[in-house]
Motif scaffolding. Structure first.
Motif, PDB file in Angstrom:
ATOM      1  N   ASN A  98       0.861  -1.181   0.000  1.00  0.00           N
ATOM      2  CA  ASN A  98       0.000   0.000   0.000  1.00  0.00           C
ATOM      3  C   ASN A  98       0.897   1.229   0.000  1.00  0.00           C
ATOM      4  OD1 ASN A  98       0.600   0.859   2.767  1.00  0.00           O
ATOM      5  ND2 ASN A  98      -0.633  -0.895   3.434  1.00  0.00           N
ATOM      6  N   ASP A  99       0.349   2.417   0.156  1.00  0.00           N
ATOM      7  CA  ASP A  99       1.141   3.646   0.074  1.00  0.00           C
ATOM      8  C   ASP A  99       2.159   3.792   1.197  1.00  0.00           C
ATOM      9  OD1 ASP A  99      -0.246   4.357  -2.187  1.00  0.00           O
ATOM     10  OD2 ASP A  99      -1.648   5.671  -1.130  1.00  0.00           O
ATOM     11  N   THR A 100       1.931   3.134   2.342  1.00  0.00           N
ATOM     12  CA  THR A 100       2.820   3.315   3.492  1.00  0.00           C
ATOM     13  C   THR A 100       3.527   2.041   3.938  1.00  0.00           C
ATOM     14  OG1 THR A 100       0.973   2.955   5.015  1.00  0.00           O
ATOM     15  CG2 THR A 100       1.443   5.243   4.373  1.00  0.00           C
ATOM     16  N   GLY A 101       3.258   0.921   3.288  1.00  0.00           N
ATOM     17  CA  GLY A 101       3.892  -0.341   3.685  1.00  0.00           C
ATOM     18  C   GLY A 101       3.134  -1.529   3.131  1.00  0.00           C
ATOM     19  N   TYR A 102       2.922  -2.528   3.993  1.00  0.00           N
ATOM     20  CA  TYR A 102       2.193  -3.734   3.592  1.00  0.00           C
ATOM     21  C   TYR A 102       0.825  -3.802   4.255  1.00  0.00           C
ATOM     22  CZ  TYR A 102       6.358  -6.074   1.642  1.00  0.00           C
ATOM     23  OH  TYR A 102       7.436  -6.424   0.886  1.00  0.00           O
ATOM     24  N   THR A 103      -0.106  -4.439   3.536  1.00  0.00           N
ATOM     25  CA  THR A 103      -1.431  -4.774   4.059  1.00  0.00           C
ATOM     26  C   THR A 103      -1.522  -6.284   4.161  1.00  0.00           C
ATOM     27  OG1 THR A 103      -2.486  -2.852   3.031  1.00  0.00           O
ATOM     28  CG2 THR A 103      -3.926  -4.707   3.572  1.00  0.00           C
ATOM     29  N   ILE A 104      -2.010  -6.782   5.296  1.00  0.00           N
ATOM     30  CA  ILE A 104      -2.317  -8.205   5.402  1.00  0.00           C
ATOM     31  C   ILE A 104      -3.639  -8.426   4.684  1.00  0.00           C
ATOM     32  CG2 ILE A 104      -2.933 -10.096   6.955  1.00  0.00           C
ATOM     33  CD1 ILE A 104      -1.074  -8.873   9.032  1.00  0.00           C
ATOM     34  N   ASP A 105      -3.616  -9.279   3.655  1.00  0.00           N
ATOM     35  CA  ASP A 105      -4.806  -9.524   2.843  1.00  0.00           C
ATOM     36  C   ASP A 105      -5.612 -10.729   3.307  1.00  0.00           C
ATOM     37  OD1 ASP A 105      -4.415  -7.400   1.004  1.00  0.00           O
ATOM     38  OD2 ASP A 105      -2.872  -8.587   0.008  1.00  0.00           O
ATOM     39  N   PHE A 111      -4.058 -21.490  12.366  1.00  0.00           N
ATOM     40  CA  PHE A 111      -3.285 -21.005  13.510  1.00  0.00           C
ATOM     41  C   PHE A 111      -4.202 -20.571  14.642  1.00  0.00           C
ATOM     42  CE2 PHE A 111      -0.096 -20.977  10.327  1.00  0.00           C
ATOM     43  CZ  PHE A 111       1.070 -21.243  11.021  1.00  0.00           C
ATOM     44  N   LYS A 112      -3.806 -20.903  15.878  1.00  0.00           N
ATOM     45  CA  LYS A 112      -4.569 -20.492  17.059  1.00  0.00           C
ATOM     46  C   LYS A 112      -4.132 -19.109  17.526  1.00  0.00           C
ATOM     47  CE  LYS A 112      -6.022 -24.712  19.167  1.00  0.00           C
ATOM     48  NZ  LYS A 112      -6.243 -25.272  20.473  1.00  0.00           N
ATOM     49  N   GLU A 113      -2.823 -18.865  17.508  1.00  0.00           N
ATOM     50  CA  GLU A 113      -2.279 -17.584  17.970  1.00  0.00           C
ATOM     51  C   GLU A 113      -1.424 -16.986  16.873  1.00  0.00           C
ATOM     52  OE1 GLU A 113      -0.161 -18.252  21.608  1.00  0.00           O
ATOM     53  OE2 GLU A 113      -1.923 -19.043  22.624  1.00  0.00           O
ATOM     54  N   ILE A 114      -1.637 -15.710  16.633  1.00  0.00           N
ATOM     55  CA  ILE A 114      -0.842 -15.010  15.627  1.00  0.00           C
ATOM     56  C   ILE A 114      -0.314 -13.718  16.231  1.00  0.00           C
ATOM     57  CG2 ILE A 114      -0.917 -13.763  13.431  1.00  0.00           C
ATOM     58  CD1 ILE A 114      -2.912 -15.830  12.439  1.00  0.00           C
ATOM     59  N   SER A 115       0.971 -13.501  16.045  1.00  0.00           N
ATOM     60  CA  SER A 115       1.590 -12.236  16.418  1.00  0.00           C
ATOM     61  C   SER A 115       2.050 -11.582  15.113  1.00  0.00           C
ATOM     62  CB  SER A 115       2.782 -12.476  17.358  1.00  0.00           C
ATOM     63  OG  SER A 115       3.330 -11.253  17.749  1.00  0.00           O
ATOM     64  N   VAL A 116       1.385 -10.519  14.735  1.00  0.00           N
ATOM     65  CA  VAL A 116       1.714  -9.827  13.485  1.00  0.00           C
ATOM     66  C   VAL A 116       3.027  -9.080  13.697  1.00  0.00           C
ATOM     67  CG1 VAL A 116       0.977  -8.022  11.872  1.00  0.00           C
ATOM     68  CG2 VAL A 116      -0.724  -9.579  12.872  1.00  0.00           C
ATOM     69  N   PRO A 117       4.034  -9.305  12.857  1.00  0.00           N
ATOM     70  CA  PRO A 117       5.288  -8.564  13.008  1.00  0.00           C
ATOM     71  C   PRO A 117       5.093  -7.102  12.593  1.00  0.00           C
ATOM     72  CG  PRO A 117       5.363  -9.889  11.023  1.00  0.00           C
ATOM     73  CD  PRO A 117       4.071 -10.219  11.724  1.00  0.00           C
ATOM     74  N   SER A 118       5.923  -6.221  13.099  1.00  0.00           N
ATOM     75  CA  SER A 118       5.808  -4.809  12.740  1.00  0.00           C
ATOM     76  C   SER A 118       6.307  -4.548  11.321  1.00  0.00           C
ATOM     77  CB  SER A 118       6.550  -3.926  13.734  1.00  0.00           C
ATOM     78  OG  SER A 118       7.922  -4.278  13.773  1.00  0.00           O
ATOM     79  N   GLU A 119       7.215  -5.399  10.832  1.00  0.00           N
ATOM     80  CA  GLU A 119       7.720  -5.231   9.474  1.00  0.00           C
ATOM     81  C   GLU A 119       8.199  -6.563   8.932  1.00  0.00           C
ATOM     82  OE1 GLU A 119      11.244  -5.316   8.466  1.00  0.00           O
ATOM     83  OE2 GLU A 119      11.945  -5.823  10.447  1.00  0.00           O
ATOM     84  N   ASP A 121      10.980  -7.812   5.863  1.00  0.00           N
ATOM     85  CA  ASP A 121      11.996  -7.436   4.885  1.00  0.00           C
ATOM     86  C   ASP A 121      12.199  -5.917   4.825  1.00  0.00           C
ATOM     87  OD1 ASP A 121      13.978  -8.382   3.203  1.00  0.00           O
ATOM     88  OD2 ASP A 121      12.722  -8.355   1.413  1.00  0.00           O
ATOM     89  N   GLY A 122      12.115  -5.277   6.006  1.00  0.00           N
ATOM     90  CA  GLY A 122      12.380  -3.851   6.105  1.00  0.00           C
ATOM     91  C   GLY A 122      11.203  -2.937   5.788  1.00  0.00           C
ATOM     92  N   ILE A 123      10.038  -3.496   5.499  1.00  0.00           N
ATOM     93  CA  ILE A 123       8.862  -2.678   5.161  1.00  0.00           C
ATOM     94  C   ILE A 123       7.804  -2.891   6.237  1.00  0.00           C
ATOM     95  CG2 ILE A 123       7.035  -2.263   3.464  1.00  0.00           C
ATOM     96  CD1 ILE A 123       9.004  -3.231   1.307  1.00  0.00           C
ATOM     97  N   ASN A 124       7.284  -1.789   6.782  1.00  0.00           N
ATOM     98  CA  ASN A 124       6.287  -1.864   7.856  1.00  0.00           C
ATOM     99  C   ASN A 124       4.991  -2.505   7.395  1.00  0.00           C
ATOM    100  OD1 ASN A 124       7.923  -0.635   9.724  1.00  0.00           O
ATOM    101  ND2 ASN A 124       6.950   1.362   9.580  1.00  0.00           N
ATOM    102  N   ILE A 125       4.369  -3.252   8.306  1.00  0.00           N
ATOM    103  CA  ILE A 125       3.006  -3.727   8.093  1.00  0.00           C
ATOM    104  C   ILE A 125       2.108  -2.651   8.692  1.00  0.00           C
ATOM    105  CG2 ILE A 125       1.286  -5.472   8.689  1.00  0.00           C
ATOM    106  CD1 ILE A 125       3.556  -7.520   8.545  1.00  0.00           C
ATOM    107  N   THR A 126       1.301  -2.013   7.846  1.00  0.00           N
ATOM    108  CA  THR A 126       0.550  -0.833   8.274  1.00  0.00           C
ATOM    109  C   THR A 126      -0.962  -1.023   8.285  1.00  0.00           C
ATOM    110  OG1 THR A 126       0.576   0.040   6.021  1.00  0.00           O
ATOM    111  CG2 THR A 126       2.361   0.753   7.496  1.00  0.00           C
TER     112      THR A 126
END
Length: 176
Positions: A98-105, A111-119, A121-126
């Motif tokens: 997206n314009d500012t980083g990545y979108t989870i689609d 999975f029972k538990e998910i911890s979304v990483p902040s980035e 490969d160096g690109i923020n998940i926004t």
């Protein structure tokens, strides 16, 4: 025969990587010292092709499914072979830019538990797209980092979801 060019070591441009399903990147191996009189060969292989595939000659890796695998780079030289590795973790979701980083689609449902990483490969998940986690009936807990500034209507029919934890530094959302 000049012993000053006997390869001493091989390095990769990354020692570890975190990717999402379908993401690709290139690992670059370097043999040192360089022998100007002989072109050394570098080959790559994955410890688990069902998690991460790799182009044997080019080092292009592709995340296939969630899990962890090791990519090994082997330098084949006139005096033998040397090797190094990179650990790759594949997260259980697909991304788009997206314009500012990545979108989870979309996320894998098993999975029972998910911890979304902040980035990755160096690109923020926004952001998290509408329906990214819809019908993830196995999901019981999710942790969302401070980099996420947009969350769509995404948790419909997540019947076992008991916890949504938002990083305390997130300026847009909170767990309360």
């Amino acid at each position: 025969d000049d012993d000053s060019f006997v390869p001493q070591y091989i390095t990769l441009n990354k020692r570890s990587l975190e990717l999402a399903v379908n993401m690709s990147t290139t690992l670059t191996a370097t043999i040192s010292p360089v022998n100007p009189n002989h072109r050394d060969t570098i080959i790559y292989y994955s410890s688990d092709d069902s998690v991460v595939s790799v182009d044997v000659n080019k080092g292009i890796i592709t995340a296939v499914s969630p899990g962890t695998a090791t990519i090994t780079a082997i330098g084949v030289t006139v005096s033998g072979s040397i090797r190094t590795t990179c650990s790759v973790t594949v997260f259980p979701f697909t991304l788009s830019e997206n314009d500012t980083g990545y979108t989870i689609d979309r996320c894998a449902d098993f999975f029972k538990e998910i911890s979304v990483p902040s980035e990755l490969d160096g690109i923020n998940i926004t952001s998290i797209a509408n329906k990214a986690f819809t019908e993830c009936v196995n999901l019981t807990s999710i942790t969302i980092p401070d980099t996420v500034d947009s969350i769509g209507e995404t948790f419909a029919d997540c019947v076992n979801l008991a916890e949504i934890n938002i990083d305390a530094d997130n300026k847009n959302y909170s767990s309360e």
